[in-house]
Enzyme design. Structure first.
Site, short mmCIF file in Angstrom:
data_model
loop_
_atom_site.label_atom_id
_atom_site.label_comp_id
_atom_site.label_asym_id
_atom_site.label_seq_id
_atom_site.Cartn_x
_atom_site.Cartn_y
_atom_site.Cartn_z
N ASP A 115 6.61 -31.99 -16.15
CA ASP A 115 7.57 -31.14 -16.88
C ASP A 115 8.27 -31.97 -17.95
O ASP A 115 8.90 -32.97 -17.65
CB ASP A 115 8.58 -30.59 -15.86
CG ASP A 115 9.69 -29.82 -16.54
OD1 ASP A 115 9.48 -29.34 -17.68
OD2 ASP A 115 10.77 -29.68 -15.93
N ASN B 222 10.57 -30.69 -20.29
CA ASN B 222 11.87 -30.21 -20.81
C ASN B 222 12.87 -29.82 -19.72
O ASN B 222 13.85 -29.14 -19.98
CB ASN B 222 11.64 -29.02 -21.75
CG ASN B 222 10.98 -27.85 -21.03
OD1 ASN B 222 10.56 -27.98 -19.88
ND2 ASN B 222 10.89 -26.71 -21.68
N ASP C 100 12.89 -27.79 -17.18
CA ASP C 100 13.06 -26.45 -16.59
C ASP C 100 12.38 -26.34 -15.22
O ASP C 100 12.33 -25.27 -14.62
CB ASP C 100 12.56 -25.35 -17.54
CG ASP C 100 11.07 -25.43 -17.79
OD1 ASP C 100 10.42 -26.37 -17.27
OD2 ASP C 100 10.54 -24.56 -18.52
N ASP D 284 4.33 -28.51 -18.05
CA ASP D 284 4.00 -27.88 -19.33
C ASP D 284 3.00 -28.72 -20.13
O ASP D 284 2.63 -29.82 -19.72
CB ASP D 284 5.28 -27.62 -20.13
CG ASP D 284 6.19 -28.84 -20.15
OD1 ASP D 284 5.68 -29.95 -20.42
OD2 ASP D 284 7.40 -28.69 -19.85
N ASP E 21 -9.67 -22.39 -18.03
CA ASP E 21 -9.94 -21.39 -17.01
C ASP E 21 -10.13 -20.05 -17.70
O ASP E 21 -9.33 -19.69 -18.57
CB ASP E 21 -8.75 -21.31 -16.05
CG ASP E 21 -9.17 -21.27 -14.60
OD1 ASP E 21 -9.92 -20.35 -14.25
OD2 ASP E 21 -8.74 -22.15 -13.83
N ASP F 164 -13.41 -18.07 -13.42
CA ASP F 164 -12.82 -17.61 -12.16
C ASP F 164 -13.69 -16.54 -11.50
O ASP F 164 -14.16 -15.60 -12.17
CB ASP F 164 -11.44 -17.03 -12.48
CG ASP F 164 -10.58 -16.81 -11.27
OD1 ASP F 164 -10.32 -17.78 -10.55
OD2 ASP F 164 -10.15 -15.65 -11.04
N GLU G 113 -16.67 -20.48 -10.68
CA GLU G 113 -16.21 -20.40 -9.31
C GLU G 113 -17.04 -19.30 -8.67
O GLU G 113 -16.90 -18.13 -9.02
CB GLU G 113 -14.72 -20.06 -9.22
CG GLU G 113 -14.21 -20.14 -7.79
CD GLU G 113 -12.94 -19.37 -7.54
OE1 GLU G 113 -12.23 -19.72 -6.60
OE2 GLU G 113 -12.66 -18.40 -8.27
N HIS H 177 -6.67 -26.17 -6.32
CA HIS H 177 -5.36 -25.51 -6.23
C HIS H 177 -5.32 -24.37 -5.21
O HIS H 177 -4.27 -23.78 -5.00
CB HIS H 177 -4.98 -24.98 -7.62
CG HIS H 177 -5.89 -23.89 -8.06
ND1 HIS H 177 -7.24 -24.10 -8.32
CD2 HIS H 177 -5.68 -22.56 -8.27
CE1 HIS H 177 -7.79 -22.95 -8.66
NE2 HIS H 177 -6.88 -22.00 -8.65
N ASP H 178 -6.47 -24.04 -4.61
CA ASP H 178 -6.51 -22.97 -3.61
C ASP H 178 -6.68 -23.49 -2.19
O ASP H 178 -6.72 -22.72 -1.23
CB ASP H 178 -7.70 -22.03 -3.87
CG ASP H 178 -7.54 -21.22 -5.13
OD1 ASP H 178 -6.40 -20.97 -5.55
OD2 ASP H 178 -8.58 -20.82 -5.70
O1 TEU Z 1 -9.84 -17.82 -6.47
C1 TEU Z 1 -10.68 -16.90 -5.86
C2 TEU Z 1 -10.72 -16.97 -4.41
O2 TEU Z 1 -11.72 -16.62 -3.85
C3 TEU Z 1 -9.50 -17.46 -3.72
O3 TEU Z 1 -8.54 -16.47 -3.80
C4 TEU Z 1 -9.81 -17.77 -2.30
O4 TEU Z 1 -10.20 -16.63 -1.63
C5 TEU Z 1 -8.59 -18.35 -1.63
O5 TEU Z 1 -7.61 -18.65 -2.52
C6 TEU Z 1 -8.91 -19.70 -1.02
O6 TEU Z 1 -9.59 -19.63 0.12
C7 TEU Z 1 -9.61 -17.71 -7.82
C8 TEU Z 1 -8.54 -18.69 -8.24
O7 TEU Z 1 -8.97 -19.99 -8.03
C9 TEU Z 1 -7.27 -18.35 -7.51
O8 TEU Z 1 -6.24 -19.26 -7.76
C10 TEU Z 1 -6.85 -16.95 -7.92
O9 TEU Z 1 -5.74 -16.56 -7.16
C11 TEU Z 1 -7.98 -15.95 -7.72
O10 TEU Z 1 -9.22 -16.41 -8.21
C12 TEU Z 1 -7.67 -14.67 -8.47
O11 TEU Z 1 -7.77 -14.88 -9.84
CA CA Z 2 8.72 -27.37 -18.57
#
Ligand code: TEU
Ligand code: CA
Length: 542
Positions: free
Chosen positions: A23, A25, A27, A31, A100, A199, A252, A321-322
């Site tokens: 970050d 700034n 907040d 960013d 993405d 995605d 993905e 991130h998931d």
């Molecule tokens: O993820 C798709 C997806 O299959 C995930 O939602 C998964 O089912 C779960 O998060 C992990 O097991 C993509 C993106 O990476 C995710 O961040 C988004 O939320 C999702 O698509 C919808 O766009």
């Molecule tokens: Ca920021």
């Protein structure tokens, strides 16, 4: 303009989740200027490609995966000027950016959807609006985020959303959708980005909207997973757009088998370059990811070996991130944190394919230390908790199940230093910072020769200079249970890679002649045993 085939093949890709990276700034939200300020750090790490998670305007019901404008920048993250600067500064350092691309759905606040809701027939056809059957929804499909996949909007009228109700699915039967999305892709490619991470790309084309069967908690997948229509779309994108630029496109690809992947990524069909599979992520899930079973390293080894053998080139990742952090998933955060984080690094970077590193993985970041559900921010976690409550699961169990698996575990702010806000922000971070920032942080690890970070740097460097690791063949070698041994071989280089995936000492037969790489100090290594989570590369004189 010409496509430079497979320029990406020996690259290492680093995934940035902008909200949590840096970050600039105060907040509390990461960013683009923050990312720019860390480009040198990424260069030093050895990154070739950055996958930038969504930075487009979004009401953030799903942190940017609900896009309301595809050709602008979310003011939270900066301006288009900042984005141009990021692209050009990265380029100067030899780092290529891929973005993405979320085209299964838009945000419900996207202009197209707003017009559709206002009754404009042209825009209604951008989505799936359908009449119900009396009191019944148009079909029985379920959403990936829990609940039914249809949202009611008026008198017996519904729209389809495979994710949250704020993410209406686009109708890919409509040629206008193809046109609009093509323009969006060209807009970014013309700006100098090098491709996309697409995605949930293998579910975008719904072949029909009939009722479906139940499969792993989802209903209706057979009507939209890897459909012929989807293959045709990808081939068209490739031919008409991607191949006209120097691009790398990774999809993905959810719920795929190796056979599906071969079709999606085969060179002669010309669709995707690579795809992410999920089988290894689900090694410990009991149907649904919220209900876990015991993790057996041997099962992980079998899955990885299967994919190594059946797909030419895989996208190798252990977290994103998931998912929860890989050291929590497959390692030991208590006694062997450093050993397991470095072993996982060694394994991921030694397998055949392209390695992906998710921000923070390179310093061994662990799951968030959340104590209550209220500390979480992710829509998926809240939906899951609600469904568990409906099933009658009691509060303390719900809390445990959700905190164990929540996507927010991987979304806590990047730990840059040991200061109060971990060097991530001067303000209030949008998500709780893990208290282990006191010793898991970039600054401390930079100064420690034996840190996870320095291991990543050395391993990336080693890989870059090894033909066997970047281009060689892969073959699994028999070994004791829970120890992954494989060779990587190029014409003049044969390497044996050893990964002890457990906290036990394992007796193994060592092949090869010289240990060229490892995560234990020379003086601690033994001739007959692999120590807990030990990783070694042994070179053969051939
Ligand atoms: O993820 C798709 C997806 O299959 C995930 O939602 C998964 O089912 C779960 O998060 C992990 O097991 C993509 C993106 O990476 C995710 O961040 C988004 O939320 C999702 O698509 C919808 O766009
Ligand atoms: Ca920021």
């Amino acid at each position: 303009m010409a496509s430079n085939k497979k320029w990406w093949k020996n690259s290492i890709c680093y995934q940035i989740y902008p909200r949590s990276f840096c970050d600039s700034n105060g907040d509390g939200i990461g960013d683009i200027p923050g990312i720019i300020s860390k480009l040198h750090y990424l260069k030093e790490l050895g990154v070739d490609i950055i996958w930038l998670c969504p930075v487009y305007p979004s009401p953030n019901h799903d942190n940017g995966y609900d896009i309301s404008d595809y050709t602008a920048i979310n003011p939270e993250f900066g301006t288009m000027d900042d984005m141009d600067k990021l692209i050009s500064r990265a380029k100067r350092l030899g780092i290529k950016i891929i973005m993405d691309l979320v085209i299964n759905h838009t945000s419900d606040e996207h202009e197209w959807f707003k017009r559709a809701l206002a009754g404009d027939e042209e825009y209604k056809d951008f989505y799936y609006f359908r009449k119900g059957n009396g009191n019944k929804k148009p079909n029985n499909w379920k959403s990936f985020f829990g609940g039914d996949a249809w949202q009611k909007v008026g008198d017996d009228e519904y729209y389809l959303h495979l994710f949250s109700e704020h993410q209406p699915d686009l109708n890919w039967h409509n040629p206008k959708v193809y046109e609009k999305v093509s323009e969006i892709m060209r807009f970014w490619l013309d700006k100098g980005i090098y491709g996309f991470r697409c995605d949930v790309i293998n579910i975008i084309y719904k072949q029909s909207l009939e009722d479906g069967a139940t499969n792993n908690g989802l209903v209706g997948m057979e009507h939209y997973l890897n459909t012929e229509g989807c293959h045709e779309l990808l081939a068209r994108f490739n031919k008409e757009i991607w191949s006209k630029y120097k691009t790398f496109v990774v999809g993905e690809t959810v719920a795929v088998t190796p056979e599906d992947m071969q079709l999606l990524c085969s060179e002669h069909r010309g669709e995707l370059d690579l795809g992410f599979f999920f089988e290894h992520m689900d090694v410990d899930s009991r149907g649904s990811k919220w209900y876990k079973k015991k993790y057996y390293p041997n099962c992980l080894i079998k899955i990885l070996d299967k994919w190594q053998n059946s797909v030419d080139y895989t996208a190798n990742y252990l977290e994103n991130h998931d998912q929860i952090r890989s050291v929590n998933h497959f390692g030991d955060t208590e006694k062997f944190w450093r050993e397991s984080a470095t072993m996982l690094c060694g394994m991921n970077l030694s397998l055949k394919g392209m390695p992906f590193i998710y921000q923070g993985q390179e310093i061994g970041m662990t799951n968030g230390d959340f104590t209550s559900i209220e500390e979480l921010r992710d829509v998926e976690s809240y939906n899951a908790e609600r469904e568990m409550a409906q099933k009658g699961i009691i509060k303390c169990i719900r809390r445990k199940l959700v905190l164990n698996t929540s996507r927010d575990n991987a979304r806590t702010p990047m730990q840059w230093d040991n200061s109060e806000k971990a060097g991530f922000t001067d303000g209030e971070p949008w998500l709780k910072i893990n208290s282990n920032k006191s010793f898991i942080n970039v600054e401390a690890e930079q100064n420690d020769e034996n840190s996870v970070l320095n291991f990543y740097r050395k391993m990336i460097d080693y890989r870059r200079n090894s033909k066997a690791l970047t281009e060689g063949t892969y073959r699994k070698v028999a070994g004791p249970r829970d120890v992954y041994i494989f060779t990587r071989e190029a014409p003049e280089e044969r390497l044996y890679v050893y990964c002890n995936m457990t906290s036990n000492v394992k007796e193994v037969e060592f092949y090869g002649d010289t240990i060229v790489f490892g995560n234990y100090k020379k003086e601690n290594r033994t001739e007959k045993y692999l120590l807990p989570y030990e990783f070694r590369i042994v070179k053969s004189n051939i």
